[in-house]
Design an enzyme around this catalytic site. Structure first.
Site, short mmCIF file in Angstrom:
data_model
loop_
_atom_site.label_atom_id
_atom_site.label_comp_id
_atom_site.label_asym_id
_atom_site.label_seq_id
_atom_site.Cartn_x
_atom_site.Cartn_y
_atom_site.Cartn_z
N ARG A 96 -4.67 47.86 -106.56
CA ARG A 96 -5.32 48.90 -107.53
C ARG A 96 -6.95 48.01 -107.63
O ARG A 96 -7.52 48.26 -108.75
CB ARG A 96 -4.74 48.84 -108.77
CG ARG A 96 -4.48 47.51 -109.47
CD ARG A 96 -3.84 47.79 -111.07
NE ARG A 96 -3.48 46.48 -111.39
CZ ARG A 96 -3.30 46.29 -112.97
NH1 ARG A 96 -3.09 47.48 -113.60
NH2 ARG A 96 -2.75 45.13 -113.23
N LYS A 116 -10.75 46.70 -110.50
CA LYS A 116 -9.27 46.70 -111.05
C LYS A 116 -9.06 47.97 -111.53
O LYS A 116 -9.93 48.41 -112.44
CB LYS A 116 -8.99 45.57 -112.03
CG LYS A 116 -7.44 45.22 -112.44
CD LYS A 116 -7.29 44.15 -113.33
CE LYS A 116 -5.71 43.60 -113.36
NZ LYS A 116 -5.59 42.47 -114.29
N ASP A 128 0.01 53.71 -109.11
CA ASP A 128 -1.11 54.53 -109.15
C ASP A 128 -2.28 54.01 -108.83
O ASP A 128 -3.40 54.53 -108.94
CB ASP A 128 -1.03 55.49 -110.25
CG ASP A 128 -1.13 54.61 -111.46
OD1 ASP A 128 -1.30 53.31 -111.66
OD2 ASP A 128 -0.70 55.16 -112.65
N GLY A 129 -2.60 52.41 -108.78
CA GLY A 129 -3.74 51.89 -108.74
C GLY A 129 -4.60 52.11 -109.79
O GLY A 129 -5.86 51.85 -109.73
N ARG A 182 -14.91 42.79 -112.06
CA ARG A 182 -14.95 41.49 -112.50
C ARG A 182 -15.61 40.51 -111.50
O ARG A 182 -15.94 40.91 -110.39
CB ARG A 182 -13.24 40.80 -112.08
CG ARG A 182 -12.91 39.40 -112.30
CD ARG A 182 -11.81 39.05 -111.67
NE ARG A 182 -10.54 39.64 -112.31
CZ ARG A 182 -9.72 40.43 -111.72
NH1 ARG A 182 -9.58 40.40 -110.15
NH2 ARG A 182 -8.76 40.71 -112.05
N ARG A 189 -7.41 34.05 -102.38
CA ARG A 189 -6.04 33.60 -103.04
C ARG A 189 -5.45 32.56 -102.23
O ARG A 189 -5.52 32.55 -100.89
CB ARG A 189 -5.20 34.57 -103.64
CG ARG A 189 -6.14 35.83 -104.26
CD ARG A 189 -5.11 37.02 -104.12
NE ARG A 189 -5.94 38.25 -104.68
CZ ARG A 189 -5.74 38.66 -106.11
NH1 ARG A 189 -5.06 38.13 -106.85
NH2 ARG A 189 -6.33 39.89 -106.52
N ASP A 258 -0.20 34.32 -105.48
CA ASP A 258 -1.34 35.27 -105.51
C ASP A 258 -2.28 35.42 -106.55
O ASP A 258 -3.36 36.42 -106.43
CB ASP A 258 -0.82 36.72 -105.05
CG ASP A 258 0.17 37.24 -106.19
OD1 ASP A 258 1.34 36.48 -106.15
OD2 ASP A 258 0.14 38.15 -106.69
N ASN A 259 -1.88 34.70 -107.66
CA ASN A 259 -2.97 34.75 -108.68
C ASN A 259 -3.63 33.20 -108.74
O ASN A 259 -4.26 33.08 -109.76
CB ASN A 259 -1.99 35.09 -110.29
CG ASN A 259 -1.41 36.67 -109.94
OD1 ASN A 259 -2.10 37.22 -109.55
ND2 ASN A 259 -0.60 36.53 -110.91
#
Length: 473
Positions: A96, A116, A128-129, A182, A189, A258-259
Site C-alpha cells: 500500500r 503509505k 485495498d492499498g 514518510r 529492509r 520486514d519491519n
C-alpha cells in the site's frame, strides 16, 4: 534538475539511487486517484533539511506532490520477504505504498520519500492499498514523539485526508482514509535481502550490499572487509535503536524482519504503544497472543532478527565473520541502555558500580510498584532541588510513593549525586528536564485527539499534542 514547476517539491534534485539498481528489486506502479485532498499535517520542521523555506512551501504544494502525486516518476513498489512471527513469508512487498523519490539533504545524507495508503500494488494481495486516517495520525504522533525523545526514527512529511470510506475489521467501519508520506534514511529492509536468498541471486545480493554501503555506511565503504564491517556496524546501530526504545518506554508491536530497516532506523509503525508502567510483558499488538513482541522481549527479538539476517548475508559473507559481529550485540545494548537511563536519572556518562546498582534498583522499584513509568521520571525532573545533595530524605519527598524500598533507592541516588562535583548539580537538573518531558504518548492521549476528529472534525487537540511533543513539554 531544471526548474519547470513552481512547486518546490517537484524541483528537488531527486537521485535514482535505488532505481538505477534495476527492476529486479521493484515494480513500477501508479498512485491511486482520490476523490478528495485535505492536507491535515505538514512537517515544516523537516523542510529546512531539504533546503526549503517553510514559508515558501504552500499547502497546495504538499497536495499536488503528495496527495495527487503529480510531477515525479517513476514510483517504485519495493520487493521483499520476511519472517512474520517467526514464520517465513515469501508473499510480501510494498502493498500500500511506494518509493516516491530519493533526495540528498543539506546534511549530505540520502533520504527516501515513501508513501503509505497510496493505492494497490502487485503486493497488495487482498488489501485495498489504503491507510485509515487514524492509522496516519498514529504514525505522525509516534514519529514525532520518538524523534523528540532522541530515538532514531523516520518521520512523517505529510498526511492528506483522501475522502474514501474504508472498511476495517479492527475498528468501527466505515472509517476515513488518508495517504501519508514518510521521510526516512531508507526503505530497504532486512526482508529485502531475505528475498534475494530465497530466489538464490548472489549477484543481486552483491549489488544491493554495495549500494547500501555506499549510501548509508560510508565509514566502511573503503575498507577491504567492507561487507564484514557493514554487518558489524548494523549490529551496533540496531543495539542502539532498541536501547533507545527501551529507555523511551516504547513497544514497537510487530518486529517482523520486514519491519526492520537496514539503516537501523525505526519505521513502519502499526499497533505500537508506550508503556504506562514498567512491565516487560506489556504487548502492544492485540493479535500478539503469545507476547512474542512484548516490550521486554524487544532486545532479544532484534538480536534474533540480526541472526536470521545472517542466513541471507552468508551467501556473500563468511558466517564466522557474521557471528563475530553479532557477538557484540549484548554489550552494545547494555552500554547504550545504561547511558540513556542514566540521562533520564539526570546523570551524564556514569559507568560506576554505584550507577549500575542505581539503575538496577530503579528498574526494580518501577516494576514492583507499577508507578507510572513516564510519571516517575517527570516527577524526578519537576521536584529536583539542590538540597538532594545534602539530605537524601528530600528526594521525591512530595511524591506519594507506593510501598517499596524507597529508602535504599534514595540512598543510592544520594551517593551517586555526591560522587560528582557541586557545580554538576545544575547540569543534573537540566538533564532531568531535557530527557523527561511531561507529555507522554500513551493510548489515552491518542484517543483524546482522535475522538474530536472522528465526531466533530476538530483537529485542534491533535495539533496541540503535536506541538507539545515537538516542544518536549
Amino acid at each position: 534538475m531544471t526548474q519547470t514547476s513552481p512547486n518546490p517539491f517537484l524541483n528537488l534534485d531527486y537521485e535514482p539511487a535505488l532505481e538505477l539498481l534495476g527492476d529486479d528489486y521493484f515494480d513500477e506502479v501508479s498512485a491511486a486517484e482520490f476523490p478528495q485532498h485535505i492536507l491535515r499535517f505538514r512537517n515544516d520542521q523537516l523542510l529546512p533539511k531539504l533546503g526549503l523555506n517553510p514559508e515558501s512551501v504552500h499547502d497546495s504544494h504538499f497536495i499536488e506532490a503528495f496527495g495527487k502525486f503529480q510531477g515525479i516518476r517513476p514510483f517504485l513498489a519495493l520487493r521483499y520477504h520476511g519472517y512474520q512471527f517467526g514464520e517465513y513469508n515469501p508473499f510480501l512487498g510494498d502493498g500500500r505504498g511506494f518509493l516516491y523519490g530519493q533526495v540528498r539533504g543539506i546534511d549530505g545524507q540520502l533520504y527516501d520519500f515513501g508513501t503509505k495508503g497510496s493505492g494497490r500494488t502487485p503486493y497488495s494481495r487482498n488489501g485495498d492499498g489504503r491507510l485509515t486516517l487514524k492509522g496516519g495520525i498514529r504514525e505522525v504522533l509516534a514519529a514525532e514523539a520518538l524523534h523528540y525523545l532522541g530515538v532514531d526514527t523516520s518521520r512523517c512529511l505529510s498526511l492528506v485526508e483522501t475522502g474514501e470510506a474504508l472498511w476495517r475489521g479492527d475498528e468501527p467501519s466505515p472509517t476515513r482514509s488518508s495517504v501519508m508520506v514518510r521521510m526516512s534514511r531508507s526503505h530497504i529492509r532486512f526482508g529485502t535481502f531475505e528475498r534475494l536468498r530465497y530466489i538464490q541471486r548472489r549477484d543481486l545480493m552483491h549489488t544491493l550490499l554495495d549500494r547500501v554501503i555506499d549510501c548509508y555506511y560510508p565509514e566502511v565503504a573503503n575498507s577491504e572487509n567492507r561487507y564484514v564491517e557493514f554487518y558489524a556496524a548494523l549490529v551496533k546501530r540496531v543495539a542502539k535503536l532498541v536501547a533507545q526504545w527501551m529507555a523511551a518506554g516504547f513497544c514497537h508491536g510487530v518486529l517482523n524482519t520486514d519491519n526492520m530497516s537496514i539503516t537501523g532506523e525505526s519505521f513502519d509503525y502499526g499497533p505500537y504503544a508506550f508503556i504506562p508502567t514498567y512491565n516487560p510483558l506489556f504487548t502492544a499488538a492485540y493479535f500478539d497472543y503469545g507476547g512474542r513482541y512484548s516490550y521486554g522481549n524487544q532486545p532479544y527479538i532484534c538480536r534474533l532478527n540480526l541472526e536470521m539476517l545472517q542466513v541471507s548475508l552468508s551467501m556473500v559473507i563468511p558466517l564466522s565473520e557474521l557471528e563475530k559481529g553479532l557477538a557484540l550485540f549484548d554489550e552494545y545494548y547494555y552500554i547504550y541502555y545504561h547511558q540513556l537511563m542514566m540521562n533520564k536519572l539526570g546523570f551524564d556518562n556514569l559507568s560506576t558500580p554505584e550507577s549500575k546498582e542505581l539503575l538496577e534498583k530503579t528498574i526494580e522499584i518501577l516494576k514492583e510498584t507499577e508507578i507510572g513509568y513516564h510519571d516517575f521520571f517527570f516527577e524526578l525532573s519537576q521536584q529536583f532541588n539542590y538540597g538532594w545533595r545534602e539530605d537524601s530524605s528530600l528526594i521525591l519527598e512530595n511524591l506519594k510513593l507506593p510501598k517499596a524500598d524507597w529508602e535504599n533507592w534514595r540512598r543510592l541516588y544520594h551517593q551517586t549525586l555526591n560522587q560528582l562535583p557541586v557545580d554538576e548539580m545544575k547540569k543534573i537538573g537540566d538533564r532531568l528536564r531535557y530527557y523527561n518531558p511531561k507529555t507522554a504518548l500513551l493510548r489515552p492521549a491518542i484517543e483524546s485527539v482522535w475522538e474530536p476528529i472522528a465526531y466533530e472534525d476538530n483537529w485542534e487537540p491533535f495539533y496541540d499534542l503535536v506541538r507539545r511533543l515537538q516542544a518536549k513539554e
